[in-house]
Design a protein around this motif. Structure first.
Motif, PDB file in Angstrom:
ATOM      1  N   PRO A   1       6.457  -9.063  24.875  1.00  0.00           N
ATOM      2  CA  PRO A   1       7.571  -8.135  23.574  1.00  0.00           C
ATOM      3  C   PRO A   1       6.375  -9.538  22.340  1.00  0.00           C
ATOM      4  O   PRO A   1       6.453 -10.403  22.584  1.00  0.00           O
ATOM      5  CB  PRO A   1       8.674  -9.225  23.425  1.00  0.00           C
ATOM      6  CG  PRO A   1       9.358  -9.197  25.677  1.00  0.00           C
ATOM      7  CD  PRO A   1       7.903  -9.614  25.710  1.00  0.00           C
ATOM      8  N   GLY A   2       6.157  -8.606  21.050  1.00  0.00           N
ATOM      9  CA  GLY A   2       6.216  -8.613  20.011  1.00  0.00           C
ATOM     10  C   GLY A   2       6.291  -7.615  18.541  1.00  0.00           C
ATOM     11  O   GLY A   2       7.691  -7.152  18.729  1.00  0.00           O
ATOM     12  N   GLU A   3       5.345  -8.286  17.619  1.00  0.00           N
ATOM     13  CA  GLU A   3       5.238  -6.518  16.993  1.00  0.00           C
ATOM     14  C   GLU A   3       4.777  -5.159  17.369  1.00  0.00           C
ATOM     15  O   GLU A   3       4.116  -5.161  17.758  1.00  0.00           O
ATOM     16  CB  GLU A   3       4.164  -7.549  16.069  1.00  0.00           C
ATOM     17  CG  GLU A   3       4.270  -7.187  13.805  1.00  0.00           C
ATOM     18  CD  GLU A   3       2.761  -7.315  13.564  1.00  0.00           C
ATOM     19  OE1 GLU A   3       2.891  -6.986  12.231  1.00  0.00           O
ATOM     20  OE2 GLU A   3       2.591  -8.697  13.582  1.00  0.00           O
ATOM     21  N   ARG A   4       5.525  -4.315  16.636  1.00  0.00           N
ATOM     22  CA  ARG A   4       5.118  -2.907  16.221  1.00  0.00           C
ATOM     23  C   ARG A   4       4.639  -3.212  15.290  1.00  0.00           C
ATOM     24  O   ARG A   4       4.309  -3.040  14.412  1.00  0.00           O
ATOM     25  CB  ARG A   4       6.065  -1.753  16.163  1.00  0.00           C
ATOM     26  CG  ARG A   4       5.629  -0.525  16.026  1.00  0.00           C
ATOM     27  CD  ARG A   4       6.606   0.099  14.706  1.00  0.00           C
ATOM     28  NE  ARG A   4       6.305   1.766  16.254  1.00  0.00           N
ATOM     29  CZ  ARG A   4       5.273   2.139  15.061  1.00  0.00           C
ATOM     30  NH1 ARG A   4       5.045   1.133  13.653  1.00  0.00           N
ATOM     31  NH2 ARG A   4       4.792   3.622  15.194  1.00  0.00           N
TER      32      ARG A   4
ATOM     33  N   GLU B   1       5.805  -3.090  22.052  1.00  0.00           N
ATOM     34  CA  GLU B   1       6.340  -1.916  20.807  1.00  0.00           C
ATOM     35  C   GLU B   1       5.292  -0.889  20.550  1.00  0.00           C
ATOM     36  O   GLU B   1       5.500  -0.222  20.687  1.00  0.00           O
ATOM     37  CB  GLU B   1       6.444  -3.049  19.948  1.00  0.00           C
ATOM     38  CG  GLU B   1       8.111  -3.716  19.569  1.00  0.00           C
ATOM     39  CD  GLU B   1       7.854  -5.024  20.905  1.00  0.00           C
ATOM     40  OE1 GLU B   1       9.301  -5.983  20.732  1.00  0.00           O
ATOM     41  OE2 GLU B   1       6.934  -5.635  21.301  1.00  0.00           O
ATOM     42  N   ASP B   2       4.025  -1.709  21.142  1.00  0.00           N
ATOM     43  CA  ASP B   2       2.744  -1.097  20.597  1.00  0.00           C
ATOM     44  C   ASP B   2       2.072  -0.043  21.743  1.00  0.00           C
ATOM     45  O   ASP B   2       1.612   0.644  21.612  1.00  0.00           O
ATOM     46  CB  ASP B   2       1.674  -1.653  20.199  1.00  0.00           C
ATOM     47  CG  ASP B   2       1.733  -2.322  17.926  1.00  0.00           C
ATOM     48  OD1 ASP B   2       2.357  -1.182  17.789  1.00  0.00           O
ATOM     49  OD2 ASP B   2       1.379  -3.290  18.521  1.00  0.00           O
ATOM     50  N   LEU B   3       2.776  -0.698  22.686  1.00  0.00           N
ATOM     51  CA  LEU B   3       2.545   0.411  24.465  1.00  0.00           C
ATOM     52  C   LEU B   3       3.941   1.448  23.967  1.00  0.00           C
ATOM     53  O   LEU B   3       3.017   2.653  24.445  1.00  0.00           O
ATOM     54  CB  LEU B   3       2.713  -0.624  25.471  1.00  0.00           C
ATOM     55  CG  LEU B   3       3.192   0.397  26.488  1.00  0.00           C
ATOM     56  CD1 LEU B   3       2.412   0.903  26.835  1.00  0.00           C
ATOM     57  CD2 LEU B   3       3.777   0.460  27.922  1.00  0.00           C
TER      58      LEU B   3
ATOM     59  N   ASN C   1      -3.436  14.384  33.726  1.00  0.00           N
ATOM     60  CA  ASN C   1      -3.550  14.556  35.320  1.00  0.00           C
ATOM     61  C   ASN C   1      -4.792  13.509  35.761  1.00  0.00           C
ATOM     62  O   ASN C   1      -5.844  13.694  35.441  1.00  0.00           O
ATOM     63  CB  ASN C   1      -3.900  15.656  35.242  1.00  0.00           C
ATOM     64  CG  ASN C   1      -3.111  16.703  35.816  1.00  0.00           C
ATOM     65  OD1 ASN C   1      -1.318  16.405  35.400  1.00  0.00           O
ATOM     66  ND2 ASN C   1      -3.238  17.824  34.958  1.00  0.00           N
ATOM     67  N   SER C   2      -4.572  12.332  34.484  1.00  0.00           N
ATOM     68  CA  SER C   2      -5.576  10.766  34.352  1.00  0.00           C
ATOM     69  C   SER C   2      -4.718   9.571  33.785  1.00  0.00           C
ATOM     70  O   SER C   2      -3.256   9.743  33.341  1.00  0.00           O
ATOM     71  CB  SER C   2      -6.669  11.831  33.267  1.00  0.00           C
ATOM     72  OG  SER C   2      -6.282  12.034  32.368  1.00  0.00           O
ATOM     73  N   ARG C   3      -5.015   8.922  34.003  1.00  0.00           N
ATOM     74  CA  ARG C   3      -4.510   7.598  33.544  1.00  0.00           C
ATOM     75  C   ARG C   3      -5.711   6.827  32.319  1.00  0.00           C
ATOM     76  O   ARG C   3      -6.329   7.348  32.137  1.00  0.00           O
ATOM     77  CB  ARG C   3      -5.094   6.435  34.183  1.00  0.00           C
ATOM     78  CG  ARG C   3      -4.620   5.391  34.389  1.00  0.00           C
ATOM     79  CD  ARG C   3      -5.494   3.667  33.503  1.00  0.00           C
ATOM     80  NE  ARG C   3      -6.709   3.590  34.864  1.00  0.00           N
ATOM     81  CZ  ARG C   3      -6.119   2.525  35.550  1.00  0.00           C
ATOM     82  NH1 ARG C   3      -5.029   2.060  35.878  1.00  0.00           N
ATOM     83  NH2 ARG C   3      -7.033   2.389  36.833  1.00  0.00           N
ATOM     84  N   PHE C   4      -4.801   6.152  31.315  1.00  0.00           N
ATOM     85  CA  PHE C   4      -4.946   5.416  30.328  1.00  0.00           C
ATOM     86  C   PHE C   4      -4.875   3.739  30.263  1.00  0.00           C
ATOM     87  O   PHE C   4      -4.078   4.306  31.306  1.00  0.00           O
ATOM     88  CB  PHE C   4      -5.422   6.618  28.822  1.00  0.00           C
ATOM     89  CG  PHE C   4      -4.361   6.561  28.195  1.00  0.00           C
ATOM     90  CD1 PHE C   4      -4.082   5.327  27.642  1.00  0.00           C
ATOM     91  CD2 PHE C   4      -3.416   7.380  28.856  1.00  0.00           C
ATOM     92  CE1 PHE C   4      -2.644   5.959  26.837  1.00  0.00           C
ATOM     93  CE2 PHE C   4      -1.643   7.027  27.772  1.00  0.00           C
ATOM     94  CZ  PHE C   4      -2.024   6.886  26.839  1.00  0.00           C
ATOM     95  N   THR C   5      -5.552   3.301  29.771  1.00  0.00           N
ATOM     96  CA  THR C   5      -4.656   2.008  29.046  1.00  0.00           C
ATOM     97  C   THR C   5      -5.298   1.773  27.438  1.00  0.00           C
ATOM     98  O   THR C   5      -6.047   2.553  26.693  1.00  0.00           O
ATOM     99  CB  THR C   5      -6.127   0.770  30.242  1.00  0.00           C
ATOM    100  OG1 THR C   5      -5.586  -0.480  29.718  1.00  0.00           O
ATOM    101  CG2 THR C   5      -7.263   1.093  29.820  1.00  0.00           C
ATOM    102  N   VAL C   6      -4.071   1.156  27.075  1.00  0.00           N
ATOM    103  CA  VAL C   6      -4.608   0.177  25.285  1.00  0.00           C
ATOM    104  C   VAL C   6      -4.232  -1.120  25.462  1.00  0.00           C
ATOM    105  O   VAL C   6      -3.466  -1.201  26.355  1.00  0.00           O
ATOM    106  CB  VAL C   6      -3.251   1.423  24.688  1.00  0.00           C
ATOM    107  CG1 VAL C   6      -3.607   3.156  24.742  1.00  0.00           C
ATOM    108  CG2 VAL C   6      -1.801   1.032  25.403  1.00  0.00           C
ATOM    109  N   ALA C   7      -4.893  -1.313  24.077  1.00  0.00           N
ATOM    110  CA  ALA C   7      -5.059  -2.555  23.977  1.00  0.00           C
ATOM    111  C   ALA C   7      -5.339  -2.987  22.649  1.00  0.00           C
ATOM    112  O   ALA C   7      -6.259  -1.960  22.598  1.00  0.00           O
ATOM    113  CB  ALA C   7      -5.537  -4.308  24.973  1.00  0.00           C
ATOM    114  N   TYR C   8      -5.442  -4.286  22.069  1.00  0.00           N
ATOM    115  CA  TYR C   8      -6.241  -4.284  20.452  1.00  0.00           C
ATOM    116  C   TYR C   8      -7.505  -4.420  20.899  1.00  0.00           C
ATOM    117  O   TYR C   8      -7.697  -4.752  21.710  1.00  0.00           O
ATOM    118  CB  TYR C   8      -5.304  -5.751  19.847  1.00  0.00           C
ATOM    119  CG  TYR C   8      -3.522  -5.290  19.885  1.00  0.00           C
ATOM    120  CD1 TYR C   8      -3.316  -4.602  19.227  1.00  0.00           C
ATOM    121  CD2 TYR C   8      -2.672  -6.284  20.318  1.00  0.00           C
ATOM    122  CE1 TYR C   8      -1.822  -4.407  19.109  1.00  0.00           C
ATOM    123  CE2 TYR C   8      -1.300  -6.210  20.337  1.00  0.00           C
ATOM    124  CZ  TYR C   8      -0.471  -5.424  19.568  1.00  0.00           C
ATOM    125  OH  TYR C   8       0.609  -5.033  19.399  1.00  0.00           O
TER     126      TYR C   8
END
Length: 213
Positions: A162-165, A189-191, A206-213
């Motif tokens: 948990p953190g900042e949006r 929050e950004d997820l 129909n696929s996977r993706f990932t997110v990060a800064y």
């Protein structure tokens, strides 16, 4: 505006996804096992009893939805593949079925060697059971979801809190997204921002993706 059902809406990820969707003008149904214990979601969100591992529950909530978000946790490793199977079975014969957006595990991402992070020798033992469950869920979607629209979203494997949006993130597919120092991190929050962006824009059907800064 979309109609979005969030399973696991009372949890750390689910509550933030509910809030993000509601604040962006979507109609949101929060599906939880104990509605009476969920009093901290935005006013205007409908809270109902729902269980992503129950095909019956999926069929009851799906007809009025454009997307079903799965943000569940807290069970043993069978929880996530059981949910994937129930969702697929519940939606497969439904005309104009909603999309599944499954908030999955970061440990299913691949290391530079091409192995899943959960298979690396230094992967923390305390996270392995849930990582294996999320990996099985991803396999279910990839192999058994014909006729159903799904997207699997992987957060960072470890630095996910948990953190900042901030409203910003970068996107990858099967490998962690890292910054110039090699760090892979994201706030819950950004997820939530990324999940609702995917519902609105449908970049990864129909696929996977990932997110990060």
């Amino acid at each position: 505006m979309s109609d979005i059902v969030v399973f696991g809406a009372g949890g750390t990820a689910g509550s933030r996804i509910v809030t993000e969707a509601f604040n962006r003008g979507h109609r949101v149904v929060a599906a939880v096992r104990r509605p009476e214990a969920t009093t901290y979601l935005p006013a205007g969100v409908r809270v109902v009893t729902g269980d992503a591992t129950s095909e019956r529950s999926v069929r009851e909530l799906a007809p009025a939805a454009d997307a079903l978000v799965v943000a569940i946790g807290g069970g043993d490793r069978t929880l996530w593949p059981d949910a994937a199977r129930a969702l697929i079975a519940g939606l497969r014969q439904m005309p104009a079925a909603p999309r599944i957006i499954h908030v999955g595990g970061g440990a299913t991402l691949l290391s530079p060697s091409g192995r899943r992070l959960l298979d690396e020798p230094d992967f923390p033992a305390q996270y392995r059971d849930s990582a294996l469950g999320q990996a099985e869920a991803l396999d279910v979607y990839r192999s058994d979801a014909d006729g159903v629209s799904w997207t699997y979203v992987s957060p960072p494997p470890l630095e996910f809190h948990p953190g900042e949006r901030t409203g910003r993130y970068r996107i990858g597919t099967d490998h962690p997204v890292t910054d110039t120092s090699g760090r892979c991190a994201l706030s819950y929050e950004d997820l939530a921002v990324a999940v609702i962006d995917e519902i609105e824009n449908s970049q990864f059907p129909n696929s996977r993706f990932t997110v990060a800064y």
